[in-house]
Write an enzyme that holds these catalytic residues in place. Sequence first.
Site, short mmCIF file in Angstrom:
data_model
loop_
_atom_site.label_atom_id
_atom_site.label_comp_id
_atom_site.label_asym_id
_atom_site.label_seq_id
_atom_site.Cartn_x
_atom_site.Cartn_y
_atom_site.Cartn_z
CG ASP A 304 -2.15 -0.87 1.09
OD1 ASP A 304 -2.53 -0.80 0.00
OD2 ASP A 304 -2.54 -1.62 2.05
CG PHE A 373 -13.25 19.00 4.12
CD1 PHE A 373 -12.88 19.44 3.00
CD2 PHE A 373 -13.92 17.69 4.02
CE1 PHE A 373 -12.50 18.59 2.08
CE2 PHE A 373 -13.85 16.97 3.14
CZ PHE A 373 -13.19 17.22 1.90
CB THR A 374 -19.12 19.34 4.24
OG1 THR A 374 -18.85 20.31 3.00
CG2 THR A 374 -19.23 20.37 5.50
CB ALA A 375 -18.56 14.82 1.69
CB THR A 377 -18.30 22.40 0.43
OG1 THR A 377 -17.39 22.12 1.81
CG2 THR A 377 -19.78 23.18 0.97
NE ARG A 378 -15.90 17.73 -4.29
CZ ARG A 378 -15.10 17.93 -5.58
NH1 ARG A 378 -13.96 17.46 -5.71
NH2 ARG A 378 -15.68 18.66 -6.50
CG MET A 379 -14.99 24.46 -0.21
SD MET A 379 -14.99 25.93 -1.46
CE MET A 379 -16.42 26.45 -1.22
CE LYS A 391 -6.26 23.78 3.88
NZ LYS A 391 -6.97 23.42 5.03
CG ASP A 514 -5.97 -1.94 7.32
OD1 ASP A 514 -6.50 -1.96 6.15
OD2 ASP A 514 -5.36 -0.99 7.90
#
Lengths: 685, 577
Positions: A304, A373-375, A377-379, A391, A514
């Site tokens: 990995d 950060f949220t999934a 808005t991705r910022m 950012k 894992d």
Amino acid sequence: MNQAPTIFNPSTLATATLESVRKLDPRHVVKSPVMFVVEVSAVLITGIWVAQALGVSGSGVGDAPAWFSFTVAVLLWLTVLFANFAESVAEGRGKAQADALRSMRSDTQARMTDGTTRPAADLAQGDLVVVETGETIPGDGTIVEGIASVDESAITGESAPVIREAGGDRSAVTGGTRVLSDRIVVEITQQPGQSFLDRMIALIEGASRKKTPNEIALNILLAGLTIVFLAVVLTLAPFADYAGTPVSVVMLASLLIALIPTTIGALLPAIGIAGMDRLVRRNVLALSGRSVEASGDVDVLLLDKTGTITLGNRQAHEFVPMPGVSETDLAEAAQIASLADETPEGRSIVILAKQLGIREHDFGDAQPEFVPFTAETRMSGVDFAGNRLRKGAGDAILGWIESQGGRAPAELGPALERIAKDGGTPLAVSRDSQVLGVIHLKDVVKEGMSERFDQLRAMGIRTVMVTGDNPLTAAKIADEAGVDDFLAEATPEAKLELIRNEQSSGRMVAMTGDGTNDAPALAQADVGVAMNTGTQAAREAGNMVDLDSNPTKLIEIVEVGKQLLITRGALTTFSIANDVAKYFAILPAMFAATYALAGESEGPLASLNIMHLGTPESAILSALIFNALVIPALVPLALRGVSYRPVGATALLRRNLLIYGVGGLILPFVGIKLIDLIVHGIFGV
Amino acid sequence: MDWPGIGQLALLVGLLTALTPLLGGYMARVFSGERVWLTPLLAPVERGALRLFGAEAERDQNWKRYGLSLLAFSAASWVVLYLILATQSIHPWNPQGLGAMPWDVNFNTTTSFVTNTNWQFYAGETTLSNFSQMAGLAVQNFVSAAVGIAVAIALIRGIVSRSGDSLGNFWRDLTRAILYILLPLSILATIFFISQGVIQNLSDYVRLTTLTGHEQVLGMGPNASQEAIKLIGTNGGGFFNVNSAMPFSNPSGLTNFVQVFLILLIPTALTATFGRMVGSRRQGWAIFAAMMALFLVAVVVVHLAESNGSPAQHLAGIAGGNMEGKETRFGISGSSLFAAVTTVASCGAVNAAMESLTGLGGAVPMANMMTGEVIFGGVGAGLYGMLMMVLLAVFLAGLMVGRTPEYLGKRIGAREVKLVAIAALATPLTMLAGSGLAMATKWGDPSIYNGGPQGFSETLYAYVSQAANNGSAFAGYTGFLQPNGDNVGAFGITFADLMGSAALFAGRFIPIIAILAVAGALAGKRVAPEGAGTFRTDNPTFVVLLIGVVLLVALLTFVPALLLGPIVQSLSEGLFA
């Protein structure tokens, strides 16, 4: 479990000695055909000596003197004892560890969810138990409710507690470990008596040891050699009779034992147990001896990327400002936007900005409002003093500023692309509707990895990096780390497919994993190493468990596997090469008088007695003493394993042939001569 | 060594090395079913012959079917040959009117020729009719050689095969070996021998009175054609009792050289066939190199031992080397070379009395055979025997590079090791068991001619030679007595004949079946690709290792026996009755 290897500490030594006597049981010895022949011969010669002592014998031709029969019998018994001793010492090293584990297991009371209690040993699969602060987890299972910090030092030796929680990849708990805080509900996944701890104890003690395929093959070869030498010795009797110099049964039996490969026959079980033990010392638990052996054959390592090849996290590497924006301006904005970002990436941005001379900020009266950060808005970012700093991923920021009525500068696109091509992750930074620039987040390859991969290449092992990154990024990192190949945008299915492909073209594959979604691939791989922090499913699917959960350890595992095979081969070669010297020691002495001309005491073959051993008896005894002593002398080597160097196969072969082949030819000449000087010179045999 | 000796040896090695890739490549094409220049001529013959064998010749055979076909064919060969020899009195072309040999001698002779050994307790010219020689023995000289080649090819196919369990087809391989390889070479060699004065006729024996007034009978017969296949098929059974020492068989230094060349021709070339078929010529050359090194040592040692003579000869004042039992037209160099060649290859033809070699000189032919005939060895048999040694070496040393041993990408597991052990150890065990039984029971004593270590050597040589399917002999050991010089009143020594037959059978068919099983086990196995960690079997390190393993296996098994026979003899100044 990382105590220093103590091969000969007094208490294990005493136990091993007792064990070696117990193992004289023919039902045990018969497992090794070579040692069985030694034991049968020992019984036979003891019988002859008893008969001689009682005055019964004396009928046969060329009978040996009684003192000689006695000495030979003692030496043969010693040979069997030494062989048993080697095995016991190897087992004994694991016993101490096993005892420590066993004490953990005893008398834990399990508290069921319905409020009743019962002994841990009575738990069945599917039972739900409650464990609270300070209590010991009664059995292997999966957390179905709650989160807790768990002390796993008993099995891993690692004192720092680990977090275990319901759901996800960190839900597995092991019986015998202790909850340090909070309360969890655990669903038991083990069958009674089959817990991880139980299996570990059995493995360490060698109780569930089965002969591995390679060991079986080697045993067949040793049995074949034994049969040949049996034929040699049986036919030597009439040949010697014809030559007028008959040889006694005791002499013939002694010759037989000197010739059959007792050295490797005696050390073979110890080598196998020690191989498992060496893994245990590296905190790796092999669930079968077969998998240890297979790890020496591995052709392809799937590693990995994250955590194995690169440091776990990306680090801010540079700031790329847009035209009209200064680097410090961009750095400052990036730093402020990241102040509340506790991820390692966020922290690395703050640190990089500091290196550019930007210090702590005083927000004054402005109440900064952090945007997490949220999934969707991705910022992430911060609103303060009327500024909205953001950012995030390039397209997310692009969308954001366009919604603010701004426009992206023409240079943004190429900058993002360049960073991606370099194997980095670009993060765009904006203030209100203006794009300030881009942060270059970079994967940092661990130090020394490329040397490691060079070594692996020399061993003939190909490394394949597995990553979720896009192919562009993956190629760059693969190149930097020096792996041979990579699998980008890897899904569990793609991983499984890759393993199947490699296997169908004849390669052996090793991997670590894992997560539950790694389980199919772990099961498919020839060597699947599950991380101890992983899920129960992963631990069940793999054939090894790494208690340290360190994916780099795969490389060490391969080395241990190779060492195991090399040690077997080297000691077999040594054992067989020894025979040449033994022939030279015994035969000329045995037939010194054969075809002597009238009036002479020595025949033509005496001139071959280049070792000038005292008498036929002292020659035989010296060879037998050498034969017996070489077993305990080689126990440390068998336990430690022959050193392995990652050089090409031919260089390795040449080296080992020189040491164990040529060395095996020469050493007994010296050893037997020295022993003969003592036996003949001092004891006057 | 003297210059004629060195020159001959250099020429021989040069010729064989040059021809190995050519003939080897040709044989690889033949057995891969590719077109060769003889195809237009022989393909119809081949089709016709295969039709005789029926449907079985059409299919792909796994190792069991291949082995069963081979055993069935050999059994049928045995019965036919036994009956031919037993019914000799009613044959045509029997100028001396010879009757059948005793049943036990027939039993041994039949077994000997079916196993490509050609051990001979009998003397050809006083025992066999021309019909027995031609229709009986010569036929077996062709087919038993072809069987050996077929097994080698089947083993190669097993090593190469990546899917399925087919080893090819026994009947096809047998037919092709005879038609495309053995027959054309034999025809060429026969023509050459006739041109050099080797006799080829069906005349009556010639009676003449010698200059000293004695009456002498000269045997006649179709000899040149028998000579050719005797050498090319590494059979070795002479038409005449004294084999290639007879001027009618081997008239000159030139024919002597061609004879040793023909013996080694196919065994050397098969290494290249192997290399081609496994797709790496280096693999073939590696085996060739190991065999060649062992062969050169053998030649040099025999030559030096014979030029030096023995301590007993020195004591008796004989100088100039040991010429006892040698033909002056070949001298020490021609005889030593022949002795080494005929025993590294399991041929067994001789041009000098092996019995009369010095102790050490006689130890070399024995040692050659004790390797299990893997130094070039018999046609096919040498290659498949050596491949067993290769697998043994790979398994022993392969562990030392830290991987499960593999050969040409195929893993060597428990099953393969078991079968290889059987194949490689059956022959040495048979040699020991045969001589051991003969000595222990005293039933072998009537066969022994000399006393002292020589008597023991005769016994040892007999069982070593028969188990190795070589056929050369220390002539003192006998299983057939002819008080009247022909079959009238002759009788066999049953123990020697039957014990010898057992050694012949065991030395031939146990390895063959085990080897076909190895081929079957390897066929269809996954091939692991080669990498830096792969144990290489085509470099000098491996050649040295292989030589070491061959020597070690032979030495560990036979050092005690060699010590009590030829070695003690070579060190002794004594004369033994």
